[in-house]
Design a protein around this motif. Structure first.
Motif, PDB file in Angstrom:
ATOM      1  N   ARG A  76      -8.594  -0.177   9.462  1.00  0.00           N
ATOM      2  CA  ARG A  76      -8.419  -1.427   8.720  1.00  0.00           C
ATOM      3  C   ARG A  76      -9.071  -1.408   7.340  1.00  0.00           C
ATOM      4  NH1 ARG A  76      -4.783  -1.548  11.067  1.00  0.00           N
ATOM      5  NH2 ARG A  76      -4.099  -2.824  12.808  1.00  0.00           N
ATOM      6  N   HIS A  77      -9.651  -0.287   6.933  1.00  0.00           N
ATOM      7  CA  HIS A  77     -10.249  -0.161   5.607  1.00  0.00           C
ATOM      8  C   HIS A  77      -9.727   1.122   4.979  1.00  0.00           C
ATOM      9  CE1 HIS A  77     -13.164  -3.390   6.467  1.00  0.00           C
ATOM     10  NE2 HIS A  77     -13.167  -2.880   7.687  1.00  0.00           N
ATOM     11  N   HIS A 105      -7.656  -4.647   5.895  1.00  0.00           N
ATOM     12  CA  HIS A 105      -8.583  -5.741   5.630  1.00  0.00           C
ATOM     13  C   HIS A 105      -9.213  -5.623   4.244  1.00  0.00           C
ATOM     14  CE1 HIS A 105      -9.178  -6.444  10.234  1.00  0.00           C
ATOM     15  NE2 HIS A 105      -7.967  -6.714   9.809  1.00  0.00           N
ATOM     16  N   SER A 106      -9.434  -4.412   3.797  1.00  0.00           N
ATOM     17  CA  SER A 106     -10.014  -4.207   2.478  1.00  0.00           C
ATOM     18  C   SER A 106      -9.588  -2.857   1.938  1.00  0.00           C
ATOM     19  CB  SER A 106     -11.547  -4.295   2.528  1.00  0.00           C
ATOM     20  OG  SER A 106     -12.076  -3.203   3.260  1.00  0.00           O
ATOM     21  N   THR A 108     -10.705  -0.119  -1.234  1.00  0.00           N
ATOM     22  CA  THR A 108     -11.576   0.279  -2.334  1.00  0.00           C
ATOM     23  C   THR A 108     -10.834   1.314  -3.175  1.00  0.00           C
ATOM     24  OG1 THR A 108     -13.546  -0.101  -0.998  1.00  0.00           O
ATOM     25  CG2 THR A 108     -13.788   1.314  -2.941  1.00  0.00           C
ATOM     26  N   PRO A 139      -5.592  -7.082  -0.710  1.00  0.00           N
ATOM     27  CA  PRO A 139      -6.821  -7.819  -1.022  1.00  0.00           C
ATOM     28  C   PRO A 139      -7.497  -7.298  -2.282  1.00  0.00           C
ATOM     29  CG  PRO A 139      -7.134  -6.366   0.859  1.00  0.00           C
ATOM     30  CD  PRO A 139      -5.673  -6.392   0.585  1.00  0.00           C
ATOM     31  N   SER A 141      -9.944  -5.712  -4.800  1.00  0.00           N
ATOM     32  CA  SER A 141     -10.636  -4.468  -4.511  1.00  0.00           C
ATOM     33  C   SER A 141     -11.742  -4.192  -5.508  1.00  0.00           C
ATOM     34  CB  SER A 141      -9.648  -3.287  -4.532  1.00  0.00           C
ATOM     35  OG  SER A 141      -8.590  -3.512  -3.662  1.00  0.00           O
ATOM     36  N   HIS A 160     -21.388   1.274  -1.698  1.00  0.00           N
ATOM     37  CA  HIS A 160     -20.397   0.241  -1.425  1.00  0.00           C
ATOM     38  C   HIS A 160     -19.732   0.464  -0.064  1.00  0.00           C
ATOM     39  CE1 HIS A 160     -16.933  -2.412  -1.931  1.00  0.00           C
ATOM     40  NE2 HIS A 160     -16.148  -1.392  -1.638  1.00  0.00           N
ATOM     41  N   LEU A 164     -19.549  -1.758   3.920  1.00  0.00           N
ATOM     42  CA  LEU A 164     -18.360  -2.183   4.652  1.00  0.00           C
ATOM     43  C   LEU A 164     -18.502  -2.003   6.154  1.00  0.00           C
ATOM     44  CD1 LEU A 164     -15.465  -0.698   2.476  1.00  0.00           C
ATOM     45  CD2 LEU A 164     -16.206  -3.080   2.581  1.00  0.00           C
TER      46      LEU A 164
END
Length: 625
Positions: A76-77, A105-106, A108, A139, A141, A160, A164
């Motif tokens: 999910r990332h 979900h996210s 980067t 989403p 970023s 970072h 998460l």
């Protein structure tokens, strides 16, 4: 937690992972030779709190996209890597489309090779990337300019990503989609994959699909480290012992906490087409289906339209060429028949859709509402509004363990009867349905006392489970809304009585049954009273329902008092020798063997006794009345 790294070929994903973790994720000789990732590579970063952050380095080249889809199942990332000198490339957009369809979900963003361009170029590329992300509705970023060669920006990116990491819930059943299987000297079979749910521990027994057998967990590595347990969201390697060997396992097989139920070949889905789709999608179009590490084929079944265009969303069905081990909420990637274009994604709504009326407005509204529900509690309430929820099927679909399921049904204030759960309002409607159907039966058959439990279920609640009907009837009896008279259920106001002409004939008949232990035949009674056999038979049958007499065999009646006396003889024999048999009972009754057999068989049929061979035993807790 696992983070998937995505991006165009040769944009430096593997080099960046090496800079972040010190691990080279290109493990295959062919990858070293060609300078590109063609299969899944893994790297791990130890965190200060003792946990480990895992990275899956997925292929960037379109020819190896199926490997990428295997890598991001359940993740999910994502970390999107874009080279500063090349910028946004076609496969970058394809991966963005897939990340959107997977519901990340996210995300980067890492702009690699930042030391090759100036600051103005970097600023423009970052702006272009944010615009591209917005185009795909991904989403917001964080964006980092990095260089694997000089180390620029790598510490900030590492910090970072560490933030998460989060602990996943353990309330679901364990399941893991296998993407690799191999053998190790001294250990034996090892399989690897990303856990989509639950928790696994050393010694656990897991169900292996494909081979369909139970395997024991002898060893366990989590995020590349030996461990006692692993859980959802982690990269896990399991050393297994059992009937299966490496040759029995294929990529896409599953390890499950429990053996699965029978699988269907149709599922209901929420379909989201890719915004970059070229052309249209048609009803019954052949598709490639990617689920976790599995790859299969099927056909798309459109329910409300015959075709769809890029970016459209709708409820639909998938007809599967092979059953899949799915749970509700799972994400599927759909590609065209040639496997060259990503069509869109599907979120699983139902594992067992109905076979009829699937295009009716009410049915479509139900699916559309189901697609908006975000948790198991809301889903359970919505389903219960339509019909009883089969809890074992719901637990499998949601991959819920027994205790969370019990908590969930309590929170939803559902009435649980056997394996089914009901909303209180639906439960009350079922009770009213029973009372209304029984009232109609009394009107149609006023000379009947009522109905047995089995008959009342067939008349009023034919589709409900036996356990649910038993509880419902017991509640109606306890509330006084039903009455049980000698096994017949009826409304309290319904009283069975002889009609005047029947009463007159019964008064003449009952003389033959008073203080008598002798059976009475219909023919003999009719002859003695100069009445027709049909009239006598009809009155005696009604007398049975009123509890005055009992028919041991057709047309041969005893008074109720006589039957109770014979039951007492059977009980006495059972107390003396543990059972009753024909010879002893015949002697007690001082009757012939044939009649003794008929009486004992009557007690067997009535449920007072049960027969084993030539012996008759009183059933536990039975009192003849």
């Amino acid at each position: 937690m696992i983070i998937a790294t995505a991006g165009h070929v040769d944009h430096g994903k593997t080099s960046l992972l090496r800079a972040l973790t010190g691990i080279d994720a290109d493990r295959l000789p062919e990858e070293k030779k060609r300078g590109m990732t063609i299969d899944l590579g893994y790297a791990y970063l130890s965190l200060t709190d003792g946990r480990t952050l895992g990275f899956i380095d997925v292929p960037g080249h379109e020819r190896f996209l199926s490997n990428m889809l295997a890598g991001v199942g359940g993740v999910r990332h994502a970390l999107l890597v874009v080279a500063a000198d090349d910028g946004i490339m076609p496969q970058t957009r394809e991966h963005l489309a897939i990340l959107q369809l997977l519901g990340m979900h996210s995300i980067t963003v890492a702009i690699s090779k930042a030391d090759l361009v100036d600051g103005e170029h970097l600023a423009q590329l970052e702006a272009d990337l944010q615009a591209e992300l917005a185009r795909y509705a991904l989403p917001a970023s964080a964006c980092f300019a990095v260089s694997s060669f000089s180390g620029q920006g790598v510490p900030a990116l590492r910090e970072h990503l560490q933030q998460l990491a989060s602990q996943p819930a353990k309330l679901q059943r364990f399941r893991l989609s296998i993407d690799r299987a191999f053998t190790l000297s001294g250990a034996g079979l090892v399989v690897t994959g990303t856990a989509l749910g639950g928790e696994v521990k050393l010694g656990d027994m897991l169900w292996l699909t494909g081979k369909n057998c139970v395997m024991r967990v002898r060893g366990l590595h989590v995020q590349n480290q030996a461990a006692e347990s692993g859980q959802a969201g982690q990269r896990i390697a399991l050393n297994l012992v059992g009937e299966a060997g490496k040759a029995d396992i294929r990529r896409g097989d599953w390890l499950l906490q429990q053996a699965p139920p029978a699988l269907g070949t149709r599922i209901s889905i929420q379909l989201q087409l890719s915004p970059t789709l070229a052309g249209k999608v048609h009803h019954w179009q052949a598709v490639h289906i990617h689920h976790a590490a599995s790859h299969s084929t099927g056909h798309l079944v459109l329910l409300s339209k015959s075709e769809l265009s890029a970016g459209e969303s709708t409820v639909a069905e998938l007809s599967l060429d092979q059953p899949l081990y799915l749970a509700e909420g799972d994400r599927l990637i759909l590609r065209d028949a040639s496997a060259r274009q990503t069509l869109g994604a599907a979120s699983v709504l139902e594992l067992q859709p109905p076979t009829r009326a699937k295009r009716q407005p009410e049915r479509l509204h139900y699916l559309q509402a189901l697609a908006t529900l975000s948790d198991a509690a809301a889903s359970l309430r919505w389903r219960a509004q339509r019909q009883a929820v089969h809890l074992p099927a719901f637990a499998w679909a949601q991959q819920l363990l027994a205790e969370p399921l019990a908590v969930l049904t309590a929170e939803c204030e559902l009435i649980v009867a056997g394996e089914f759960a009901y909303l209180p309002a639906q439960w009350q409607r079922l009770k009213q349905q029973v009372l209304e159907r029984l009232s109609l039966l009394h009107q149609q058959q006023p000379d009947q006392l009522g109905a047995s439990r089995g008959r009342l279920q067939r008349l009023a609640l034919p589709t409900e489970s036996e356990a649910a009907v038993a509880r419902l009837l017991d509640e109606l009896l306890a509330a006084g809304l039903l009455v049980n008279s000698r096994g017949w259920l009826h409304l309290p106001e319904h009283v069975l009585a002889f009609a005047p002409d029947e009463q007159a004939l019964w008064q003449r008949l009952q003389v033959f049954f008073q203080d008598s232990m002798q059976p009475q035949w219909v023919r003999e009674l009719a002859g003695g009273l100069a009445a027709s056999e049909d009239e006598v038979r009809a009155v005696l049958r009604k007398a049975v329902r009123l509890g005055h007499v009992q028919a041991v065999v057709p047309d041969r009646y005893y008074s109720h008092h006589a039957v109770q006396a014979m039951a007492a003889m059977v009980r006495e024999l059972c107390q003396q020798q543990g059972y009753a048999e024909v010879a002893a009972f015949r002697n007690q009754m001082a009757c012939g063997r044939k009649l003794a057999v008929q009486i004992l068989e009557y007690f067997d049929r009535s449920g007072f006794t049960r027969r084993l061979g030539d012996k008759h035993f009183i059933r536990d807790g039975q009192l003849f009345s």
